[in-house]
Design a protein around this motif. Sequence first.
Motif, PDB file in Angstrom:
ATOM      1  N   ALA A  95       7.085  10.037 -39.172  1.00 12.03           N
ATOM      2  CA  ALA A  95       5.992   9.216 -38.660  1.00 12.03           C
ATOM      3  C   ALA A  95       4.670   9.827 -39.123  1.00 12.03           C
ATOM      4  O   ALA A  95       4.596  11.012 -39.424  1.00 12.03           O
ATOM      5  N   PRO A  96       3.628   8.987 -39.169  1.00 12.08           N
ATOM      6  CA  PRO A  96       2.320   9.548 -39.530  1.00 12.08           C
ATOM      7  C   PRO A  96       1.818  10.464 -38.420  1.00 12.08           C
ATOM      8  O   PRO A  96       2.259  10.371 -37.271  1.00 12.08           O
ATOM      9  N   PRO A  97       0.881  11.352 -38.739  1.00 14.54           N
ATOM     10  CA  PRO A  97       0.360  12.247 -37.706  1.00 14.54           C
ATOM     11  C   PRO A  97      -0.376  11.452 -36.631  1.00 14.54           C
ATOM     12  O   PRO A  97      -0.898  10.373 -36.901  1.00 14.54           O
ATOM     13  N   PRO A  98      -0.427  11.951 -35.400  1.00 18.12           N
ATOM     14  CA  PRO A  98      -1.114  11.228 -34.323  1.00 18.12           C
ATOM     15  C   PRO A  98      -2.616  11.171 -34.582  1.00 18.12           C
ATOM     16  O   PRO A  98      -3.188  12.036 -35.245  1.00 18.12           O
ATOM     17  N   ARG A  99      -3.217  10.116 -34.042  1.00 16.79           N
ATOM     18  CA  ARG A  99      -4.671   9.973 -34.198  1.00 16.79           C
ATOM     19  C   ARG A  99      -5.383  11.004 -33.333  1.00 16.79           C
ATOM     20  O   ARG A  99      -4.937  11.297 -32.223  1.00 16.79           O
ATOM     21  N   PRO A 100      -6.487  11.526 -33.823  1.00 16.75           N
ATOM     22  CA  PRO A 100      -7.216  12.505 -33.006  1.00 16.75           C
ATOM     23  C   PRO A 100      -7.826  11.826 -31.783  1.00 16.75           C
ATOM     24  O   PRO A 100      -8.222  10.665 -31.822  1.00 16.75           O
ATOM     25  N   VAL A 101      -7.890  12.560 -30.703  1.00 19.28           N
ATOM     26  CA  VAL A 101      -8.476  12.054 -29.463  1.00 19.28           C
ATOM     27  C   VAL A 101      -9.982  12.159 -29.577  1.00 19.28           C
ATOM     28  O   VAL A 101     -10.526  13.217 -29.901  1.00 19.28           O
ATOM     29  N   ARG A 102     -10.650  11.032 -29.321  1.00 19.15           N
ATOM     30  CA  ARG A 102     -12.114  11.045 -29.401  1.00 19.15           C
ATOM     31  C   ARG A 102     -12.683  11.562 -28.086  1.00 19.15           C
ATOM     32  O   ARG A 102     -12.378  11.021 -27.018  1.00 19.15           O
ATOM     33  N   PRO A 103     -13.493  12.592 -28.185  1.00 20.31           N
ATOM     34  CA  PRO A 103     -14.063  13.116 -26.931  1.00 20.31           C
ATOM     35  C   PRO A 103     -15.098  12.151 -26.374  1.00 20.31           C
ATOM     36  O   PRO A 103     -15.840  11.499 -27.122  1.00 20.31           O
ATOM     37  N   GLY A 104     -15.138  12.030 -25.079  1.00 24.19           N
ATOM     38  CA  GLY A 104     -16.124  11.186 -24.414  1.00 24.19           C
ATOM     39  C   GLY A 104     -17.448  11.922 -24.298  1.00 24.19           C
ATOM     40  O   GLY A 104     -17.609  13.043 -24.790  1.00 24.19           O
ATOM     41  N   PRO A 105     -18.410  11.295 -23.650  1.00 24.36           N
ATOM     42  CA  PRO A 105     -19.702  11.978 -23.490  1.00 24.36           C
ATOM     43  C   PRO A 105     -19.547  13.210 -22.602  1.00 24.36           C
ATOM     44  O   PRO A 105     -18.743  13.239 -21.676  1.00 24.36           O
ATOM     45  N   ALA A 106     -20.318  14.203 -22.921  1.00 23.74           N
ATOM     46  CA  ALA A 106     -20.266  15.453 -22.158  1.00 23.74           C
ATOM     47  C   ALA A 106     -20.834  15.217 -20.763  1.00 23.74           C
ATOM     48  O   ALA A 106     -21.843  14.529 -20.606  1.00 23.74           O
ATOM     49  N   PRO A 107     -20.196  15.752 -19.739  1.00 25.32           N
ATOM     50  CA  PRO A 107     -20.720  15.564 -18.379  1.00 25.32           C
ATOM     51  C   PRO A 107     -22.021  16.341 -18.193  1.00 25.32           C
ATOM     52  O   PRO A 107     -22.222  17.409 -18.753  1.00 25.32           O
ATOM     53  N   ARG A 108     -22.880  15.770 -17.412  1.00 31.48           N
ATOM     54  CA  ARG A 108     -24.141  16.453 -17.112  1.00 31.48           C
ATOM     55  C   ARG A 108     -23.899  17.360 -15.915  1.00 31.48           C
ATOM     56  O   ARG A 108     -23.545  16.894 -14.835  1.00 31.48           O
ATOM     57  N   LEU A 109     -24.077  18.612 -16.135  1.00 28.34           N
ATOM     58  CA  LEU A 109     -23.764  19.582 -15.106  1.00 28.34           C
ATOM     59  C   LEU A 109     -24.890  19.770 -14.098  1.00 28.34           C
ATOM     60  O   LEU A 109     -24.649  20.074 -12.944  1.00 28.34           O
ATOM     61  N   ASP A 110     -26.114  19.578 -14.529  1.00 25.97           N
ATOM     62  CA  ASP A 110     -27.250  19.812 -13.647  1.00 25.97           C
ATOM     63  C   ASP A 110     -28.086  18.538 -13.601  1.00 25.97           C
ATOM     64  O   ASP A 110     -28.624  18.109 -14.624  1.00 25.97           O
ATOM     65  N   PRO A 111     -28.240  17.887 -12.476  1.00 22.68           N
ATOM     66  CA  PRO A 111     -29.008  16.645 -12.423  1.00 22.68           C
ATOM     67  C   PRO A 111     -30.476  16.818 -12.769  1.00 22.68           C
ATOM     68  O   PRO A 111     -31.147  15.862 -13.160  1.00 22.68           O
ATOM     69  N   ARG A 112     -31.000  18.024 -12.689  1.00 25.39           N
ATOM     70  CA  ARG A 112     -32.413  18.252 -13.033  1.00 25.39           C
ATOM     71  C   ARG A 112     -32.671  18.095 -14.521  1.00 25.39           C
ATOM     72  O   ARG A 112     -33.790  17.858 -14.939  1.00 25.39           O
ATOM     73  N   THR A 113     -31.614  18.211 -15.354  1.00 24.19           N
ATOM     74  CA  THR A 113     -31.802  18.094 -16.805  1.00 24.19           C
ATOM     75  C   THR A 113     -31.595  16.678 -17.313  1.00 24.19           C
ATOM     76  O   THR A 113     -31.684  16.426 -18.505  1.00 24.19           O
ATOM     77  N   ALA A 114     -31.331  15.711 -16.435  1.00 25.53           N
ATOM     78  CA  ALA A 114     -31.083  14.326 -16.846  1.00 25.53           C
ATOM     79  C   ALA A 114     -32.288  13.710 -17.525  1.00 25.53           C
ATOM     80  O   ALA A 114     -32.157  12.864 -18.404  1.00 25.53           O
ATOM     81  N   ALA A 115     -33.507  14.074 -17.141  1.00 23.99           N
ATOM     82  CA  ALA A 115     -34.714  13.476 -17.698  1.00 23.99           C
ATOM     83  C   ALA A 115     -35.166  14.149 -18.993  1.00 23.99           C
ATOM     84  O   ALA A 115     -36.103  13.659 -19.636  1.00 23.99           O
ATOM     85  N   LEU A 116     -34.525  15.216 -19.403  1.00 27.36           N
ATOM     86  CA  LEU A 116     -34.947  15.900 -20.611  1.00 27.36           C
ATOM     87  C   LEU A 116     -34.535  15.100 -21.846  1.00 27.36           C
ATOM     88  O   LEU A 116     -33.495  14.418 -21.837  1.00 27.36           O
ATOM     89  N   PRO A 117     -35.309  15.153 -22.932  1.00 31.98           N
ATOM     90  CA  PRO A 117     -34.940  14.402 -24.142  1.00 31.98           C
ATOM     91  C   PRO A 117     -33.715  15.029 -24.792  1.00 31.98           C
ATOM     92  O   PRO A 117     -33.504  16.243 -24.752  1.00 31.98           O
ATOM     93  N   ARG A 118     -32.891  14.201 -25.389  1.00 31.39           N
ATOM     94  CA  ARG A 118     -31.676  14.644 -26.067  1.00 31.39           C
ATOM     95  C   ARG A 118     -31.849  14.472 -27.569  1.00 31.39           C
ATOM     96  O   ARG A 118     -32.522  13.557 -28.022  1.00 31.39           O
ATOM     97  N   PRO A 119     -31.240  15.341 -28.360  1.00 31.66           N
ATOM     98  CA  PRO A 119     -31.373  15.224 -29.820  1.00 31.66           C
ATOM     99  C   PRO A 119     -30.629  14.029 -30.354  1.00 31.66           C
ATOM    100  O   PRO A 119     -29.748  13.478 -29.824  1.00 31.66           O
TER     101      PRO A 119
END
Length: 95
Positions: free
Chosen positions: A71-95
């Motif tokens: 069989a062909p190799p399995p498809r790679p799992v696409r990572p979802g968005p990274a969880p925000r650990l600190d709510p105070r950083t939610a308003a900071l600009p992202r690259p």
Amino acid sequence: MPLYAYRCAEDGPVDVMRPMGTAPAAVACPACGADAARVMTAPRLGGTRRAQVAAIDRAEASRTEPAVVSAPPPRPVRPGPAPRLDPRTAALPRP
């Protein structure tokens, strides 16, 4: 670059590194200057690690006997968005 072995009659063994196929039949001994004749020795294969030898053997075998897959190799799992650990950083600009 290969290591060629020579033997001086007065001073004993002399090792010389030269490009492959360019080693002369005799070289000057670095200690006394006399001619040292070339000596045929066994190749130094004992220092190779087992994992490296196994990899070389697999590569050589795959040249004429490729591995069969069912069989062909399995498809790679696409990572979802990274969880925000600190709510105070939610308003900071992202690259």
